[in-house]
Design a protein around this motif. Structure first.
Motif, PDB file in Angstrom:
ATOM      1  N   ILE A   1      92.198  64.646  -2.670  1.00 38.21           N
ATOM      2  CA  ILE A   1      92.190  63.183  -2.751  1.00 38.21           C
ATOM      3  C   ILE A   1      92.835  62.617  -4.020  1.00 38.21           C
ATOM      4  CG2 ILE A   1      90.689  61.135  -2.857  1.00 38.21           C
ATOM      5  CD1 ILE A   1      88.734  62.664  -1.016  1.00 38.21           C
TER       6      ILE A   1
ATOM      7  N   VAL B   1      87.834  63.688   3.438  1.00 31.18           N
ATOM      8  CA  VAL B   1      89.158  63.189   3.046  1.00 31.18           C
ATOM      9  C   VAL B   1      89.522  61.982   3.909  1.00 31.18           C
ATOM     10  CG1 VAL B   1      91.582  63.742   2.690  1.00 31.18           C
ATOM     11  CG2 VAL B   1      89.835  65.501   2.297  1.00 31.18           C
TER      12      VAL B   1
ATOM     13  N   CYS C   1      93.659  58.364  -2.244  1.00 24.93           N
ATOM     14  CA  CYS C   1      92.671  58.091  -3.293  1.00 24.93           C
ATOM     15  C   CYS C   1      92.424  56.592  -3.433  1.00 24.93           C
ATOM     16  CB  CYS C   1      93.104  58.682  -4.627  1.00 24.93           C
ATOM     17  SG  CYS C   1      94.476  57.823  -5.448  1.00 24.93           S
TER      18      CYS C   1
END
Length: 256
Positions: free
Chosen positions: A23, A184, A29
């Motif tokens: 990430i 994720v 992110c």
């Protein structure tokens, strides 16, 4: 290698790269910095739209854009004043400029005043079985349905009808739709199934997929993304785009 060997190889790479430590250095992110569904959607779409060039620059530009929204994207698009838009007049990322920024904000305001989730922009009035090509064309037409929309912004909202591989929007949809326990992808949306997603076909994925015999088409366009996804379905019919992790990781981290 045989199909069985290819599946084993890509399954192992999927497990390796579909991890939380993927990430921080990836544009995903950006939406992970938010908890509210609408904030994740807005931040995710903008990060995907900016996903052109080096990942560090994409992340920095996403932070800049969302910082102008006081890191409250949903609240900002609903409640901003005209004066609040001034910082965006100087925003630029590659060919994305202030005209594009202001129209995206305008669309978000219009849309979220009527709906509680961006998911409906890809699903409303469509059958649950609608193909992704239909969904993306529907989104494009809806996005540019507002009066006086800027033609120049078309380049930032890909459309299969214009032969685009639609890498960035397919990546965003992977984030929103795929569900697993790795943390994720978000899996926020449930009116589309992972099996309906199309694999994002960026330069790294395209190069690795060709080396592995998953793409034979000479050019890279919508039909190339379809070809890749259909071949990945032979490895996992229910979740073919999970192999985006493997192909991208092989291309970027391992220079395969």
């Amino acid at each position: 290698m045989s199909q069985k060997e290819l599946k084993s190889f890509l399954d192992s790479k999927f497990e390796e790269y579909n991890q939380p430590d993927f990430i921080p250095n990836d544009p995903i992110c950006i939406p992970h910095e938010y908890a509210k569904k609408q904030d994740i959607e807005i931040a995710g779409l903008m990060a995907a739209v900016f996903a052109w060039g080096q990942r560090k620059t994409i992340i920095n530009k996403s932070h800049e854009f969302l910082g102008y929204m006081d890191n409250d994207p949903h609240g900002f698009v609903l409640n901003h004043s005209e004066a609040d838009l001034k910082p965006f007049l100087n925003f630029k990322h590659r060919t994305f400029n202030s005209t594009d920024a202001l129209y995206f904000i305008h669309f978000f305001q219009w849309f979220y005043r009527q709906h509680d989730s961006l998911e409906k922009a890809f699903t409303e009035e469509l059958s649950r079985e609608a193909k992704m090509e239909v969904r993306l064309t529907h989104f494009f037409e809806l996005f540019f349905s507002l009066p006086d929309h800027p033609i120049r912004t078309y380049k930032h909202v890909p459309n299969p009808a214009r032969k685009s591989a639609c890498k960035r929007i397919n990546m965003f949809l992977r984030w929103m739709v795929r569900k697993d326990d790795k943390g994720v992808d978000f899996g926020l949306w449930d009116t589309m199934r992972p099996s309906q997603l199309i694999c994002p076909c960026d330069l790294h994925v395209d190069r690795v997929a060709r080396k592995l015999g998953l793409i034979h088409r000479k050019q890279t366009d919508w039909q190339t993304a379809i070809e890749l996804t259909e071949n990945l379905k032979k490895l996992d019919a229910n979740d073919p785009v999970k192999y985006d992790f493997a192909l991208f990781g092989l291309g970027v981290e391992e220079k395969f």
